[in-house]
Design a protein around this motif. Structure first.
Motif, PDB file in Angstrom:
ATOM      1  N   SER A 119       0.848  -1.183   0.000  1.00  0.00           N
ATOM      2  CA  SER A 119       0.000   0.000   0.000  1.00  0.00           C
ATOM      3  C   SER A 119       0.889   1.240   0.000  1.00  0.00           C
ATOM      4  O   SER A 119       1.830   1.338   0.789  1.00  0.00           O
ATOM      5  CB  SER A 119      -0.888  -0.020   1.238  1.00  0.00           C
ATOM      6  N   LEU A 120       0.581   2.174  -0.871  1.00  0.00           N
ATOM      7  CA  LEU A 120       1.391   3.382  -1.005  1.00  0.00           C
ATOM      8  C   LEU A 120       0.491   4.603  -0.911  1.00  0.00           C
ATOM      9  O   LEU A 120      -0.440   4.756  -1.703  1.00  0.00           O
ATOM     10  CB  LEU A 120       2.118   3.371  -2.357  1.00  0.00           C
ATOM     11  N   ARG A 121       0.768   5.452   0.064  1.00  0.00           N
ATOM     12  CA  ARG A 121       0.018   6.700   0.200  1.00  0.00           C
ATOM     13  C   ARG A 121       0.771   7.787  -0.547  1.00  0.00           C
ATOM     14  O   ARG A 121       1.997   7.873  -0.487  1.00  0.00           O
ATOM     15  CB  ARG A 121      -0.129   7.072   1.670  1.00  0.00           C
ATOM     16  N   MET A 122       0.007   8.626  -1.276  1.00  0.00           N
ATOM     17  CA  MET A 122       0.609   9.738  -2.009  1.00  0.00           C
ATOM     18  C   MET A 122      -0.433  10.824  -2.184  1.00  0.00           C
ATOM     19  O   MET A 122      -1.639  10.539  -2.115  1.00  0.00           O
ATOM     20  CB  MET A 122       1.143   9.269  -3.364  1.00  0.00           C
ATOM     21  N   PRO A 123       0.008  12.050  -2.417  1.00  0.00           N
ATOM     22  CA  PRO A 123      -0.958  13.130  -2.665  1.00  0.00           C
ATOM     23  C   PRO A 123      -1.807  12.817  -3.899  1.00  0.00           C
ATOM     24  O   PRO A 123      -1.322  12.212  -4.860  1.00  0.00           O
ATOM     25  CB  PRO A 123      -0.074  14.358  -2.903  1.00  0.00           C
ATOM     26  N   SER A 124      -3.054  13.230  -3.879  1.00  0.00           N
ATOM     27  CA  SER A 124      -3.966  12.930  -4.988  1.00  0.00           C
ATOM     28  C   SER A 124      -3.478  13.538  -6.300  1.00  0.00           C
ATOM     29  O   SER A 124      -3.642  12.933  -7.363  1.00  0.00           O
ATOM     30  CB  SER A 124      -5.381  13.417  -4.669  1.00  0.00           C
ATOM     31  N   GLU A 125      -2.827  14.707  -6.237  1.00  0.00           N
ATOM     32  CA  GLU A 125      -2.307  15.339  -7.453  1.00  0.00           C
ATOM     33  C   GLU A 125      -1.226  14.461  -8.091  1.00  0.00           C
ATOM     34  O   GLU A 125      -1.165  14.328  -9.308  1.00  0.00           O
ATOM     35  CB  GLU A 125      -1.733  16.728  -7.156  1.00  0.00           C
TER      36      GLU A 125
ATOM     37  N   LEU B 196      -1.081   1.541 -13.482  1.00  0.00           N
ATOM     38  CA  LEU B 196      -0.499   2.484 -12.525  1.00  0.00           C
ATOM     39  C   LEU B 196       0.695   1.850 -11.832  1.00  0.00           C
ATOM     40  O   LEU B 196       1.747   2.489 -11.678  1.00  0.00           O
ATOM     41  CB  LEU B 196      -1.555   2.915 -11.504  1.00  0.00           C
ATOM     42  N   ASN B 197       0.560   0.596 -11.437  1.00  0.00           N
ATOM     43  CA  ASN B 197       1.671  -0.102 -10.782  1.00  0.00           C
ATOM     44  C   ASN B 197       2.886  -0.165 -11.709  1.00  0.00           C
ATOM     45  O   ASN B 197       4.016   0.104 -11.286  1.00  0.00           O
ATOM     46  CB  ASN B 197       1.245  -1.512 -10.373  1.00  0.00           C
ATOM     47  N   ALA B 198       2.674  -0.518 -12.972  1.00  0.00           N
ATOM     48  CA  ALA B 198       3.788  -0.611 -13.922  1.00  0.00           C
ATOM     49  C   ALA B 198       4.456   0.751 -14.122  1.00  0.00           C
ATOM     50  O   ALA B 198       5.678   0.842 -14.263  1.00  0.00           O
ATOM     51  CB  ALA B 198       3.305  -1.169 -15.255  1.00  0.00           C
ATOM     52  N   GLU B 199       3.653   1.813 -14.111  1.00  0.00           N
ATOM     53  CA  GLU B 199       4.204   3.164 -14.255  1.00  0.00           C
ATOM     54  C   GLU B 199       5.086   3.519 -13.062  1.00  0.00           C
ATOM     55  O   GLU B 199       6.197   4.034 -13.219  1.00  0.00           O
ATOM     56  CB  GLU B 199       3.064   4.184 -14.378  1.00  0.00           C
ATOM     57  N   ILE B 200       4.601   3.226 -11.859  1.00  0.00           N
ATOM     58  CA  ILE B 200       5.376   3.514 -10.648  1.00  0.00           C
ATOM     59  C   ILE B 200       6.667   2.709 -10.640  1.00  0.00           C
ATOM     60  O   ILE B 200       7.751   3.245 -10.366  1.00  0.00           O
ATOM     61  CB  ILE B 200       4.530   3.244  -9.389  1.00  0.00           C
ATOM     62  N   VAL B 201       6.584   1.422 -10.963  1.00  0.00           N
ATOM     63  CA  VAL B 201       7.775   0.562 -10.991  1.00  0.00           C
ATOM     64  C   VAL B 201       8.763   1.063 -12.037  1.00  0.00           C
ATOM     65  O   VAL B 201       9.974   1.160 -11.775  1.00  0.00           O
ATOM     66  CB  VAL B 201       7.388  -0.911 -11.245  1.00  0.00           C
ATOM     67  N   ALA B 202       8.282   1.425 -13.222  1.00  0.00           N
ATOM     68  CA  ALA B 202       9.170   1.917 -14.287  1.00  0.00           C
ATOM     69  C   ALA B 202       9.888   3.185 -13.859  1.00  0.00           C
ATOM     70  O   ALA B 202      11.093   3.348 -14.074  1.00  0.00           O
ATOM     71  CB  ALA B 202       8.371   2.159 -15.567  1.00  0.00           C
ATOM     72  N   ARG B 203       9.152   4.087 -13.205  1.00  0.00           N
ATOM     73  CA  ARG B 203       9.767   5.336 -12.758  1.00  0.00           C
ATOM     74  C   ARG B 203      10.786   5.097 -11.643  1.00  0.00           C
ATOM     75  O   ARG B 203      11.846   5.726 -11.621  1.00  0.00           O
ATOM     76  CB  ARG B 203       8.700   6.328 -12.307  1.00  0.00           C
ATOM     77  N   LEU B 204      10.498   4.190 -10.747  1.00  0.00           N
ATOM     78  CA  LEU B 204      11.457   3.872  -9.685  1.00  0.00           C
ATOM     79  C   LEU B 204      12.707   3.216 -10.270  1.00  0.00           C
ATOM     80  O   LEU B 204      13.835   3.565  -9.898  1.00  0.00           O
ATOM     81  CB  LEU B 204      10.819   2.956  -8.636  1.00  0.00           C
ATOM     82  N   GLU B 205      12.521   2.266 -11.177  1.00  0.00           N
ATOM     83  CA  GLU B 205      13.681   1.618 -11.803  1.00  0.00           C
ATOM     84  C   GLU B 205      14.527   2.635 -12.550  1.00  0.00           C
ATOM     85  O   GLU B 205      15.750   2.606 -12.486  1.00  0.00           O
ATOM     86  CB  GLU B 205      13.225   0.499 -12.736  1.00  0.00           C
TER      87      GLU B 205
END
Length: 97
Positions: A11-17, A33-42
């Motif tokens: 679970s990941l909390r983040m600002p709505s924006e 959304l998960n793939a986008e977050i993982v790609a950006r972190l990688e």
């Protein structure tokens, strides 16, 4: 079964924006959304400057063109030392005039 089905969800909390920006980017990239977050972190880790690399090429993922060439931390220290030595020699030369 792939690893993604074995790993427990996180679970990941983040600002709505921020979530809205990530969702938009994910839709544009045609991924979850998960793939986008993982790609950006990688990507954030792959662009880290390594102390052992003399130079690091940062490339644009879309067409492979070089965006920038960054010296490593070790190379920056070496270059700073060289510049400091050149400056010292110039000062000595001016003082002896």
């Amino acid at each position: 079964m792939s690893d993604r089905h074995v790993l427990p969800p996180y679970s990941l909390r983040m600002p709505s924006e921020l979530r809205e920006m990530l969702e938009l980017s994910a839709r544009e990239a045609k991924r979850s959304l998960n793939a986008e977050i993982v790609a950006r972190l990688e990507d954030s880790f792959s662009n880290t400057i390594s102390a052992s690399d003399p130079m690091r090429v940062i490339e644009d993922g879309e067409d492979g063109k070089t965006v920038m060439l960054l010296p490593s931390a070790k190379e920056l220290v070496r270059l700073t030392g060289e510049l400091a030595e050149q400056l010292r020699l110039l000062r000595e030369e001016r003082a002896s005039r």
